[in-house]
Design a protein around this motif. Structure first.
Motif, PDB file in Angstrom:
ATOM      1  N   UNK A 120       0.807  -1.226   0.000  1.00 11.86           N
ATOM      2  CA  UNK A 120       0.000   0.000   0.000  1.00 11.86           C
ATOM      3  C   UNK A 120       0.834   1.268   0.000  1.00 11.86           C
ATOM      4  N   UNK A 121       2.030   1.222   0.616  1.00 10.40           N
ATOM      5  CA  UNK A 121       2.908   2.393   0.671  1.00 10.40           C
ATOM      6  C   UNK A 121       4.359   1.936   0.544  1.00 10.40           C
ATOM      7  N   UNK A 122       5.225   2.728  -0.107  1.00 12.56           N
ATOM      8  CA  UNK A 122       6.635   2.340  -0.269  1.00 12.56           C
ATOM      9  C   UNK A 122       7.469   2.655   0.968  1.00 12.56           C
ATOM     10  N   UNK A 123       7.103   2.049   2.080  1.00 12.94           N
ATOM     11  CA  UNK A 123       7.844   2.237   3.323  1.00 12.94           C
ATOM     12  C   UNK A 123       8.101   0.883   3.962  1.00 12.94           C
ATOM     13  N   UNK A 124       8.914   0.885   5.004  1.00 13.51           N
ATOM     14  CA  UNK A 124       9.253  -0.378   5.661  1.00 13.51           C
ATOM     15  C   UNK A 124       7.990  -1.172   5.952  1.00 13.51           C
ATOM     16  N   UNK A 125       7.989  -2.440   5.478  1.00 14.59           N
ATOM     17  CA  UNK A 125       6.781  -3.263   5.591  1.00 14.59           C
ATOM     18  C   UNK A 125       7.141  -4.668   6.041  1.00 14.59           C
ATOM     19  N   UNK A 126       6.473  -5.120   7.078  1.00 13.46           N
ATOM     20  CA  UNK A 126       6.587  -6.503   7.533  1.00 13.46           C
ATOM     21  C   UNK A 126       5.345  -7.227   7.034  1.00 13.46           C
ATOM     22  N   UNK A 127       5.544  -8.271   6.218  1.00 11.77           N
ATOM     23  CA  UNK A 127       4.425  -8.870   5.483  1.00 11.77           C
ATOM     24  C   UNK A 127       4.266 -10.341   5.870  1.00 11.77           C
ATOM     25  N   UNK A 128       3.000 -10.747   6.047  1.00 14.00           N
ATOM     26  CA  UNK A 128       2.674 -12.080   6.567  1.00 14.00           C
ATOM     27  C   UNK A 128       1.551 -12.665   5.728  1.00 14.00           C
ATOM     28  N   UNK A 129       1.809 -13.812   5.092  1.00 16.77           N
ATOM     29  CA  UNK A 129       0.829 -14.396   4.186  1.00 16.77           C
ATOM     30  C   UNK A 129       0.007 -15.486   4.863  1.00 16.77           C
ATOM     31  N   UNK A 130      -1.279 -15.523   4.493  1.00 20.41           N
ATOM     32  CA  UNK A 130      -2.216 -16.534   4.970  1.00 20.41           C
ATOM     33  C   UNK A 130      -2.885 -17.169   3.762  1.00 20.41           C
ATOM     34  N   UNK A 131      -2.937 -18.508   3.716  1.00 16.86           N
ATOM     35  CA  UNK A 131      -3.500 -19.210   2.575  1.00 16.86           C
ATOM     36  C   UNK A 131      -4.482 -20.274   3.048  1.00 16.86           C
ATOM     37  N   UNK A 132      -5.428 -20.629   2.170  1.00 17.22           N
ATOM     38  CA  UNK A 132      -6.366 -21.699   2.493  1.00 17.22           C
ATOM     39  C   UNK A 132      -7.738 -21.421   1.918  1.00 17.22           C
ATOM     40  N   UNK A 133      -8.754 -22.034   2.509  1.00 14.00           N
ATOM     41  CA  UNK A 133     -10.121 -21.790   2.064  1.00 14.00           C
ATOM     42  C   UNK A 133     -10.563 -20.415   2.557  1.00 14.00           C
ATOM     43  N   UNK A 134     -11.473 -19.783   1.811  1.00 10.89           N
ATOM     44  CA  UNK A 134     -11.816 -18.383   2.053  1.00 10.89           C
ATOM     45  C   UNK A 134     -12.268 -18.075   3.477  1.00 10.89           C
ATOM     46  N   UNK A 135     -13.215 -18.835   4.073  1.00  9.47           N
ATOM     47  CA  UNK A 135     -13.652 -18.494   5.440  1.00  9.47           C
ATOM     48  C   UNK A 135     -12.510 -18.547   6.449  1.00  9.47           C
ATOM     49  N   UNK A 136     -11.626 -19.530   6.286  1.00 11.85           N
ATOM     50  CA  UNK A 136     -10.490 -19.663   7.204  1.00 11.85           C
ATOM     51  C   UNK A 136      -9.527 -18.491   7.036  1.00 11.85           C
ATOM     52  N   UNK A 137      -9.238 -18.115   5.787  1.00 14.64           N
ATOM     53  CA  UNK A 137      -8.316 -17.003   5.544  1.00 14.64           C
ATOM     54  C   UNK A 137      -8.880 -15.713   6.125  1.00 14.64           C
ATOM     55  N   UNK A 138     -10.174 -15.483   5.967  1.00 10.95           N
ATOM     56  CA  UNK A 138     -10.802 -14.284   6.520  1.00 10.95           C
ATOM     57  C   UNK A 138     -10.686 -14.253   8.042  1.00 10.95           C
ATOM     58  N   UNK A 139     -10.990 -15.368   8.676  1.00 12.78           N
ATOM     59  CA  UNK A 139     -10.919 -15.440  10.141  1.00 12.78           C
ATOM     60  C   UNK A 139      -9.487 -15.233  10.632  1.00 12.78           C
ATOM     61  N   UNK A 140      -8.548 -15.924  10.006  1.00 11.84           N
ATOM     62  CA  UNK A 140      -7.156 -15.817  10.458  1.00 11.84           C
ATOM     63  C   UNK A 140      -6.574 -14.434  10.174  1.00 11.84           C
ATOM     64  N   UNK A 141      -6.993 -13.805   9.079  1.00 15.43           N
ATOM     65  CA  UNK A 141      -6.533 -12.451   8.775  1.00 15.43           C
ATOM     66  C   UNK A 141      -6.970 -11.486   9.866  1.00 15.43           C
ATOM     67  N   UNK A 142      -8.229 -11.566  10.276  1.00 10.21           N
ATOM     68  CA  UNK A 142      -8.730 -10.673  11.335  1.00 10.21           C
ATOM     69  C   UNK A 142      -8.006 -10.922  12.657  1.00 10.21           C
ATOM     70  N   UNK A 143      -7.743 -12.186  12.947  1.00 12.52           N
ATOM     71  CA  UNK A 143      -7.018 -12.516  14.179  1.00 12.52           C
ATOM     72  C   UNK A 143      -5.599 -11.962  14.141  1.00 12.52           C
ATOM     73  N   UNK A 144      -4.937 -12.128  12.996  1.00 13.78           N
ATOM     74  CA  UNK A 144      -3.554 -11.665  12.878  1.00 13.78           C
ATOM     75  C   UNK A 144      -3.475 -10.142  12.882  1.00 13.78           C
TER      76      UNK A 144
END
Length: 404
Positions: A232-256
């Motif tokens: 989203x912006x060209x600044x220092x970014x710590x990035x964390x990927x989540x993969x899987x079925x859509x409901x699980x990814x949505x839930x885990x994204x909100x938790x993270x």
């Protein structure tokens, strides 16, 4: 025999190696040569080009297994898997642009020979963890089959694990069998902005230790962040990927997101931007651009908790970013033709791990240790393994260490 021998049958590979044995010659073993600039310069008389051994021989999507000739283009295999909604879970990177060549030129044999992996390594492992079986021709001129078509197929020594990462110094692979896996339904990435390197390593450790099942974690400092797509912006970014079925990814994204907001401002990327971002991480984007290719490049594996200390231990003007939760650090040296191996080796000795000189002119690769120097006991073991497979040094002699 010509300077380049390009067999199209396994028997011809065996014939070539026996000819070399009988004539005191040594072969540089290559596929398409896409990784020829990796490792120490060739010390050989001729080239054994295995790109003529090409084609998928067996693919059983339901059984999650694929067998192919070693010279089969990796791009061809990835296209076949993609058409069946499957993938190589170890996410192999492409060294092409990094080494000043075209992308998409690597082969499946070369991928296994150098044990490639990508950002998903922290979850899925490297190429060797998906390598089920192979047919190879050793430096003795003998054809050997190892492994099979299922994961639990090993009795005695698992030669696939030995061959993966041997850089063609032990045997010439002719056929390989690998495990494949279904592609995740979707993905998302949580981005934490503005962290310094030490804070980022702490954030990645917290994410990887959580229940969110993070499949990739990287930190992109501000001096390289603009080279990565999808941010989203060209600044220092710590990035964390989540993969899987859509409901699980949505839930885990909100938790993270909730967890990461303890460290700084956090946002989530959608699937399109997430894929673009991790493609950039996988291909080491900031150091693959044309203006950066003359700069020596190091690949350092270390304990994630120690990675941030490299900033103060190597040349101050060096550029770097962190993958594998901090376990892999890419370091581009500031000056052309100056690898500063002493600085790198001292830093690695202090924090632990090992360093590989990935990119440098031939003269530099011939004058410094490209791979991490081995302790005497380990060096003796490496020499014994080499002698058991290739006692006369017919295959890629000196590619990794002098005299091996």
């Amino acid at each position: 025999m010509t300077d380049v021998f390009k067999p199209t049958e396994v028997s011809q590979v065996e014939e070539a190696v026996r000819w070399a044995l009988g004539n005191d010659k040594a072969f540089e073993v290559v596929g398409t040569g896409s990784k020829r600039a990796l490792g120490r310069p060739s010390q050989t008389d001729m080239t054994l080009d295995l790109s003529g051994l090409s084609g998928v021989m067996l693919y059983e999507p339901d059984e999650l297994v694929l067998s192919a000739r070693a010279g089969t283009p990796l791009a061809e295999i990835e296209k076949l898997l993609d058409d069946n909604n499957q993938q190589l879970d170890f996410e192999p990177m492409d060294y092409g642009l990094l080494l000043g060549q075209e992308a998409g030129q690597g082969t499946i044999g070369g991928t296994l020979a150098v044990n490639l992996s990508g950002p998903r390594r922290i979850k899925a492992g490297a190429a060797r963890d998906h390598f089920l079986g192979a047919t190879v021709v050793t430096g003795r001129g003998e054809t050997v089959k190892t492994g099979g078509r299922v994961v639990k197929n090993v009795t005695g020594y698992d030669l696939c694990k030995v061959l993966a990462g041997s850089w063609g110094t032990l045997a010439a692979m002719t056929d390989v069998t690998i495990k494949v896996l279904p592609k995740p339904e979707t993905e998302a990435t949580v981005v934490v902005e503005g962290l310094d390197d030490a804070q980022a390593c702490a954030a990645m450790a917290a994410a990887l230790g959580s229940s969110c099942d993070v499949s990739a974690a990287a930190h992109l400092p501000d001096h390289v962040a603009s080279y990565f797509d999808g941010l989203p912006h060209p600044e220092a970014s710590t990035v964390l990927r989540l993969e899987g079925v859509a409901p699980s990814v949505t839930h885990r994204t909100n938790t993270l997101l909730k967890l990461m907001r303890l460290f700084g401002a956090a946002v989530a990327l959608d699937e399109t931007n997430s894929k673009a971002l991790w493609r950039s991480v996988r291909q080491v984007a900031p150091f693959a651009i044309e203006t950066a290719r003359a700069r020596p490049l190091w690949r350092i594996s270390t304990a994630p908790a120690q990675a941030h200390k490299l900033v103060d231990l190597v040349t101050p003007a060096a550029q770097m970013f962190y993958d594998w939760g901090g376990g892999l650090v890419w370091v581009a040296m500031p000056f052309e033709n100056e690898a500063d191996a002493g600085s790198i080796r001292r830093a690695v000795a202090e924090i632990g791990g090992h360093a590989t000189l990935v990119r440098a002119p031939v003269s530099l690769r011939a004058s410094v240790d490209v791979f991490q120097p081995q302790e005497p006991g380990l060096a003796a073991l490496s020499k014994r393994v080499k002698d058991s497979f290739d006692p006369k040094g017919v295959l890629n002699p000196g590619r990794m260490w002098a005299g091996v």
